[in-house]
Enzyme design. Structure first.
Site, PDB file in Angstrom:
ATOM      1  N   ASN A  91      27.744  18.543  86.941  1.00  0.00           N
ATOM      2  CA  ASN A  91      26.295  18.612  86.797  1.00  0.00           C
ATOM      3  C   ASN A  91      25.762  17.761  85.646  1.00  0.00           C
ATOM      4  O   ASN A  91      24.591  17.397  85.646  1.00  0.00           O
ATOM      5  CB  ASN A  91      25.865  20.068  86.575  1.00  0.00           C
ATOM      6  CG  ASN A  91      24.385  20.198  86.321  1.00  0.00           C
ATOM      7  OD1 ASN A  91      23.561  19.983  87.201  1.00  0.00           O
ATOM      8  ND2 ASN A  91      24.022  20.516  85.084  1.00  0.00           N
ATOM      9  N   TYR A 156      19.259   4.879  87.252  1.00  0.00           N
ATOM     10  CA  TYR A 156      19.383   6.281  87.658  1.00  0.00           C
ATOM     11  C   TYR A 156      19.569   6.430  89.169  1.00  0.00           C
ATOM     12  O   TYR A 156      20.550   7.046  89.606  1.00  0.00           O
ATOM     13  CB  TYR A 156      18.177   7.068  87.157  1.00  0.00           C
ATOM     14  CG  TYR A 156      18.246   8.542  87.482  1.00  0.00           C
ATOM     15  CD1 TYR A 156      19.318   9.322  87.047  1.00  0.00           C
ATOM     16  CD2 TYR A 156      17.252   9.171  88.230  1.00  0.00           C
ATOM     17  CE1 TYR A 156      19.397  10.669  87.341  1.00  0.00           C
ATOM     18  CE2 TYR A 156      17.315  10.517  88.523  1.00  0.00           C
ATOM     19  CZ  TYR A 156      18.386  11.261  88.077  1.00  0.00           C
ATOM     20  OH  TYR A 156      18.462  12.598  88.377  1.00  0.00           O
ATOM     21  N   LYS A 160      22.948   7.727  91.366  1.00  0.00           N
ATOM     22  CA  LYS A 160      22.932   8.861  92.295  1.00  0.00           C
ATOM     23  C   LYS A 160      23.279   8.432  93.724  1.00  0.00           C
ATOM     24  O   LYS A 160      23.856   9.221  94.481  1.00  0.00           O
ATOM     25  CB  LYS A 160      21.569   9.556  92.241  1.00  0.00           C
ATOM     26  CG  LYS A 160      21.301  10.234  90.892  1.00  0.00           C
ATOM     27  CD  LYS A 160      22.397  11.228  90.503  1.00  0.00           C
ATOM     28  CE  LYS A 160      22.101  11.952  89.209  1.00  0.00           C
ATOM     29  NZ  LYS A 160      23.137  12.940  88.845  1.00  0.00           N
TER      30      LYS A 160
END
Length: 248
Positions: A91, A156, A160
């Site tokens: 996470n 970012y 992902k």
């Protein structure tokens, strides 16, 4: 008690979504080791959890997640203490919103290091343990930007998209070892970062979400609970969006 007797590692488990995942797992019978960036934040999280329920079995560590050897040492320590690792939740991560022309190579690399390389460093030693014990569950935190992209901070969404690719590919590779691999892709969630925004900004963001509000950390944690449980025993290679349809 959906995770009775399970042992879980949760990186980035000291606050926000990660902390709620830890709480949710503990409340459902798991033993949890949370990883944080600093001993101070780890101790604070452990104290908060002990205050809520002194009977919960929870421990904390702060390995440098971008150091493969340090992460392997921490994972091995969890296995030695609890005898197994059933669940790994990757996470920890950072977000960025820097426009391209202001980006530096160092800033881009920092995002890739923590959001992608650190996942691999945690997965490799953990998967070996899971294979030896006959199975396990690996969960990664993705983002709605892995589906829709974002208008700035290209590092970012790039990271992902990589998380999604790693998740789907490892689900196929590790299925033979009875290791399920999935990801959760949260949308705008009411973490400390969102809570610090001016009310007008939060209202503007909320108006763009079909459900009309940001998500709560607990709602995202519910997805991690489901995917870690036996209810999802035939679910692997999925990217589960928890975003109020924001990606649409």
């Amino acid at each position: 008690m959906m995770l009775e007797g399970k042992v879980a590692i949760v990186t980035g488990g000291t606050r926000g979504i990660g902390f709620e995942i830890v709480r949710k797992y503990l409340a459902n019978g798991a033993k949890v080791v949370l990883f944080g960036s600093r001993q101070e934040t780890v101790d604070k999280a452990l104290a908060k959890l002990a205050e809520e329920n002194a009977a919960w079995e929870v421990d904390g560590m702060c390995p440098k997640l971008t150091d493969a050897a340090e992460v392997e040492k921490a994972v091995t320590a969890v296995k030695e203490k609890f005898g197994k690792i059933d669940i790994l939740v990757n996470n920890a991560g950072i977000s960025q919103s820097t426009p391209l022309y202001n980006y530096t190579a160092e800033e881009f690399d920092k995002c890739i290091d923590l959001n992608v390389r650190a996942l691999f460093y945690a997965i490799l030693p953990t998967a070996k343990i899971m294979k030896e014990q006959g199975g396990g569950c690996i969960l990664n935190t993705s983002s709605m930007v892995s589906i829709s992209g974002q208008p700035a901070g290209v590092g970012y969404p790039t990271s992902k998209f990589a998380v999604n690719g790693m998740t789907i590919s490892l689900a196929r590779e590790l299925a033979k070892d009875k290791i399920r691999v999935n990801a959760v892709a949260p949308g705008v969630t009411r973490t400390d970062m969102v809570a610090a925004l001016p009310p007008a900004v939060v209202e503007r963001i909320s108006s763009q979400i079909p459900l009309g509000r940001p998500g709560e950390p607990e709602e995202v944690a519910n997805a991690f609970l489901y995917l870690a449980s036996d209810l999802a025993s035939y679910v692997t290679g999925e990217i589960l969006s928890v975003d109020g349809a924001s990606r649409a």
